[in-house]
Design a protein around this motif. Structure first.
Motif, PDB file in Angstrom:
ATOM      1  N   GLN A  32     -91.631  21.962 -18.320  1.00 30.60           N
ATOM      2  CA  GLN A  32     -91.679  20.780 -19.086  1.00 30.60           C
ATOM      3  C   GLN A  32     -90.507  19.879 -18.689  1.00 30.60           C
ATOM      4  N   PHE A  33     -89.562  20.379 -17.976  1.00 26.96           N
ATOM      5  CA  PHE A  33     -88.340  19.468 -17.407  1.00 26.96           C
ATOM      6  C   PHE A  33     -88.113  19.648 -16.057  1.00 26.96           C
ATOM      7  N   ALA A  34     -89.000  20.409 -15.362  1.00 30.15           N
ATOM      8  CA  ALA A  34     -88.726  20.621 -13.948  1.00 30.15           C
ATOM      9  C   ALA A  34     -88.657  19.556 -13.129  1.00 30.15           C
ATOM     10  N   GLU A  35     -89.506  18.382 -13.444  1.00 31.39           N
ATOM     11  CA  GLU A  35     -89.558  17.416 -12.562  1.00 31.39           C
ATOM     12  C   GLU A  35     -88.361  16.036 -12.785  1.00 31.39           C
ATOM     13  N   GLU A  36     -88.257  16.304 -14.179  1.00 30.28           N
ATOM     14  CA  GLU A  36     -87.116  15.361 -14.725  1.00 30.28           C
ATOM     15  C   GLU A  36     -85.802  15.913 -13.904  1.00 30.28           C
ATOM     16  N   GLU A  37     -85.654  17.210 -13.857  1.00 34.93           N
ATOM     17  CA  GLU A  37     -84.312  17.703 -13.382  1.00 34.93           C
ATOM     18  C   GLU A  37     -84.393  17.984 -11.769  1.00 34.93           C
ATOM     19  N   ASN A  38     -85.524  17.895 -11.027  1.00 33.26           N
ATOM     20  CA  ASN A  38     -85.847  18.010  -9.641  1.00 33.26           C
ATOM     21  C   ASN A  38     -85.688  19.480  -9.563  1.00 33.26           C
ATOM     22  N   ILE A  39     -86.418  20.573 -10.211  1.00 30.15           N
ATOM     23  CA  ILE A  39     -86.287  21.840  -9.894  1.00 30.15           C
ATOM     24  C   ILE A  39     -87.537  22.381  -9.280  1.00 30.15           C
ATOM     25  N   ARG A  40     -87.592  23.287  -8.506  1.00 34.09           N
ATOM     26  CA  ARG A  40     -88.538  24.175  -8.080  1.00 34.09           C
ATOM     27  C   ARG A  40     -88.529  25.377  -8.711  1.00 34.09           C
ATOM     28  N   ILE A  41     -89.880  25.903  -8.999  1.00 36.87           N
ATOM     29  CA  ILE A  41     -89.968  27.159 -10.006  1.00 36.87           C
ATOM     30  C   ILE A  41     -90.794  27.973  -9.060  1.00 36.87           C
ATOM     31  N   ILE A  42     -90.335  29.122  -8.886  1.00 40.56           N
ATOM     32  CA  ILE A  42     -91.088  30.228  -8.133  1.00 40.56           C
ATOM     33  C   ILE A  42     -91.393  31.513  -9.063  1.00 40.56           C
ATOM     34  N   ASN A  43     -92.606  31.441  -9.327  1.00 35.71           N
ATOM     35  CA  ASN A  43     -93.241  32.405 -10.238  1.00 35.71           C
ATOM     36  C   ASN A  43     -93.632  33.965  -9.506  1.00 35.71           C
ATOM     37  N   MET A  44     -93.060  34.748 -10.040  1.00 37.77           N
ATOM     38  CA  MET A  44     -93.549  36.235  -9.442  1.00 37.77           C
ATOM     39  C   MET A  44     -93.564  37.186 -10.588  1.00 37.77           C
TER      40      MET A  44
END
Length: 369
Positions: free
Chosen positions: A183-195
């Motif tokens: 929800q806020f990843a793009e706004e805060e320029n965050i990459r998420i690695i799901n494992m």
């Protein structure tokens, strides 16, 4: 008895329809008057079906006319089915088209103390949609099975030129938080690695087999990519009253990440597990019955589990969001016009999305330390 025997096929078809319909909307067995009503109605419709459908069809000679009648009957059924489906689609709310924080604040209704009159009919997602309202990792088949040890990694959020990298790891109770982080990843320029590994625990207690190997692979990945990772997000315990403390293996695993690997961990307390399918019960028996059954389940302790452990790594940061599943201290199936669960304890993706602004505060605080 011979007359009744002649209606046997119709009785076989009709009685189960009515009995299933009753049990879908009511708990327990039918009362005597309702049972008699089902029997009488079944006999009546069985006679009508035998008299006007079964007998004429069986006595027909195979030819153009009988085939024409059957074709018309089949077409009529298809038209009725299509009309019912179209009507359902037209009247049901769609999560993607209708969702917005103003009308459907979900968890934000708790955080912002909004006066939202929760609708018990017009909520998102519908009970039927909730069963498939899952995190993107399910759609992408990015969650590993507990029967396999290979590490599946999938990236979400900002994939190039990102400022931060989060790793979301653990079981299905970790996987359902992906929507909140997105929800806020793009706004805060965050990459998420799901494992994630479904049906398993992120724990050091596995002695052998695919679950132990998968857990070891996660630790190796974190160690090998330590310089690129800013924060690990994982669940920390089990949302059942029988587990007031986190299992030792889960504590040890997070402490390993914090102490041995040296990465900060946002340790999310598990939400309450109820042991029955909430959307199905809500759809069948209504709101009050569902809430009553939820409240009959022994609640998890008000004391945060990590307050009871003997040692916590300075890099492990427990967070507790259980207050966002209650209204005035009582569990609810719907909050802020958003249904919370997709089964008996997993959060659906829509409600997880409304948790995004809440989790964001803790994530950004840890990233900026």
């Amino acid at each position: 008895m011979m007359k009744a025997g002649g209606l046997a096929f119709g009785l076989y078809l009709w009685h189960w329809v009515f009995l299933s319909f009753y049990q879908y909307h009511n708990e327990g067995t039918p009362t005597l008057p309702i049972g008699l009503g089902i029997i009488i109605l079944s006999f009546t419709l069985s006679w009508l079906m035998t008299r006007f459908i079964e007998t004429p069809i069986r006595s027909m000679d195979i030819g153009i006319k009988p085939l024409g009648i059957l074709t018309v009957a089949l077409a009529a059924n298809l038209i009725i089915a299509f009309a019912l489906y179209t009507s359902y689609e037209a009247t049901s709310l769609n999560t993607e088209e209708n969702f917005n924080f103003e009308e459907y604040p979900g968890a934000l209704a708790i955080k912002e103390k909004l006066r939202v009159a929760t609708s018990r009919e017009n909520y998102l997602p519908s009970a039927a949609e909730a069963k498939t309202d899952l995190a993107d990792s399910y759609v992408d088949e990015a969650n590993q099975s507990k029967m396999r040890s290979e590490l599946i990694t999938r990236e979400y959020g900002v994939l190039e030129g990102y400022d931060h990298t989060l790793v979301l790891t653990g079981s299905s109770h970790a996987a359902h938080w992906l929507g909140a982080l997105q929800q806020f990843a793009e706004e805060e320029n965050i990459r998420i690695i799901n494992m994630t590994q479904l049906g398993s625990r992120f724990s050091a207690s596995h002695q052998e087999g695919p679950q132990k190997e998968w857990n070891d692979n996660v630790l190796e990945f974190l160690k090998s990519n330590k310089e690129e990772i800013d924060l690990v997000v994982a669940t920390t315990d089990i949302g059942l009253a029988d587990f007031p403390k986190p299992p030792e293996g889960m504590v040890e695993q997070l402490n390993r990440i914090g102490d041995d690997i040296g990465l900060p961990v946002m340790a999310i307390r598990d939400n309450q597990r109820f042991g029955f399918n909430i959307p199905e019960h809500l759809e069948q028996y209504g709101y009050e019955s569902t809430k009553k059954k939820m409240l009959s389940v022994e609640a998890i302790s008000e004391t945060a589990p990590w307050e009871l452990v003997d040692y916590k790594s300075p890099n492990v940061h427990p967070v507790d969001y259980t207050e966002y599943f209650k209204v005035e201290g009582e569990y609810e199936p719907i909050i802020g016009n958003v249904l919370i669960y997709y089964d008996g304890g997993h959060i659906n993706n829509t409600y997880a999305t409304t948790m995004g602004p809440i989790i964001k505060e803790d994530v950004m605080e840890l990233l900026n330390q």
